[in-house]
Design an enzyme around this catalytic site. Sequence first.
Site, PDB file in Angstrom:
ATOM      1  N   SER A  67      40.383 -37.125 -16.160  1.00 19.40           N
ATOM      2  CA  SER A  67      39.781 -36.130 -17.055  1.00 19.40           C
ATOM      3  C   SER A  67      40.165 -36.402 -18.505  1.00 19.40           C
ATOM      4  CB  SER A  67      40.231 -34.719 -16.680  1.00 19.40           C
ATOM      5  OG  SER A  67      39.843 -34.388 -15.378  1.00 19.40           O
TER       6      SER A  67
HETATM    7  N1  SAH Z   1      42.706 -34.130 -11.865  1.00 14.48           N
HETATM    8  C1  SAH Z   1      42.139 -35.451 -11.993  1.00 14.48           C
HETATM    9  C2  SAH Z   1      40.634 -35.406 -12.188  1.00 14.48           C
HETATM   10  C3  SAH Z   1      39.954 -36.323 -11.234  1.00 14.48           C
HETATM   11  S1  SAH Z   1      38.190 -36.176 -11.114  1.00 14.48           S
HETATM   12  C4  SAH Z   1      42.848 -36.234 -13.080  1.00 14.48           C
HETATM   13  O1  SAH Z   1      43.686 -35.689 -13.768  1.00 14.48           O
HETATM   14  O2  SAH Z   1      42.573 -37.432 -13.217  1.00 14.48           O
HETATM   15  C5  SAH Z   1      38.015 -35.110  -9.733  1.00 14.48           C
HETATM   16  C6  SAH Z   1      38.590 -35.571  -8.416  1.00 14.48           C
HETATM   17  O3  SAH Z   1      38.262 -34.582  -7.435  1.00 14.48           O
HETATM   18  C7  SAH Z   1      38.035 -36.895  -7.877  1.00 14.48           C
HETATM   19  O4  SAH Z   1      39.090 -37.781  -7.636  1.00 14.48           O
HETATM   20  C8  SAH Z   1      37.322 -36.481  -6.573  1.00 14.48           C
HETATM   21  O5  SAH Z   1      37.405 -37.467  -5.542  1.00 14.48           O
HETATM   22  C9  SAH Z   1      38.091 -35.224  -6.200  1.00 14.48           C
HETATM   23  N2  SAH Z   1      37.396 -34.308  -5.305  1.00 14.48           N
HETATM   24  C10 SAH Z   1      36.084 -33.957  -5.285  1.00 14.48           C
HETATM   25  N3  SAH Z   1      35.838 -33.058  -4.299  1.00 14.48           N
HETATM   26  C11 SAH Z   1      37.035 -32.827  -3.676  1.00 14.48           C
HETATM   27  C12 SAH Z   1      37.441 -32.031  -2.561  1.00 14.48           C
HETATM   28  N4  SAH Z   1      36.572 -31.275  -1.867  1.00 14.48           N
HETATM   29  N5  SAH Z   1      38.734 -32.064  -2.200  1.00 14.48           N
HETATM   30  C13 SAH Z   1      39.644 -32.830  -2.863  1.00 14.48           C
HETATM   31  N6  SAH Z   1      39.316 -33.616  -3.909  1.00 14.48           N
HETATM   32  C14 SAH Z   1      38.028 -33.624  -4.311  1.00 14.48           C
END
Ligand code: SAH
Length: 217
Positions: A67
């Site tokens: 993010s």
């Molecule tokens: N918090 C992260 C943001 C990653 S983007 C950071 O700091 O980098 C969002 C993430 O959510 C992705 O890795 C995606 O695979 C995950 N995601 C999407 N749906 C999800 C679910 N139902 N359960 C767990 N993770 C999920």
Amino acid sequence: MRPTEDTYRFQGLRKKLVKEIQAKGITDERVLDAILAVPRHFFLESAFGEKAYEDKAFPIGEGQTISQPYTVAYQSQLLEVKPFMKVLEIGTGSAYQAVVLAEMGVQVFTIERQKKLFEANKEFDYLKKYKSIKFFYGDGYLGLPTYGPFDRVIITAAAPEIPQKLIEQLKPGGMMVIPLGAGDLQQMMRITKLENGSLKEEVFDYFSFVPMLDGKR
Ligand code: SAH
């Protein structure tokens, strides 16, 4: 390969990044201190170099992103955490958000549905110093009923609706910060579970997240 060395140059770039997100409206000193403390370049391939300190989202593989720092700061500020709180994060991704929250003194339980990203974090040595973060492979829609209830829930993927199971896992008085919406943009919402069980909803700015998907993969 990931970089493992922090330098004065990178520390200087972090100070600049903190000034930038402060100028965009982040005021919570504890959030700003955490952003200053965490070497974001460790969470990206070395090839990103100094770009790691641009206020942008970047690819981390499997079609997912780390993010944008402003977004991480925005969600962290809305979460209003206090030391030792139990925080459930949905969407570990790069683990950057989880580490920022750990720096703020809370206990983090973070879930990722993509096996490859979950496995990559197991090999990421820098994370080993964060004993207050527990990593789970699973579907975030289900939460972690055996580890709850939680003081806070943070969802870092675009949720088409409010996941009811996660509301159930919130303590009375607890809060959830969630980017809500099925389209290209999601509205940041903060949902407070009042002592009588009813929900208070507050709406904030629009953001663009990768989608929150069902099941594991
Ligand atoms: N918090 C992260 C943001 C990653 S983007 C950071 O700091 O980098 C969002 C993430 O959510 C992705 O890795 C995606 O695979 C995950 N995601 C999407 N749906 C999800 C679910 N139902 N359960 C767990 N993770 C999920």
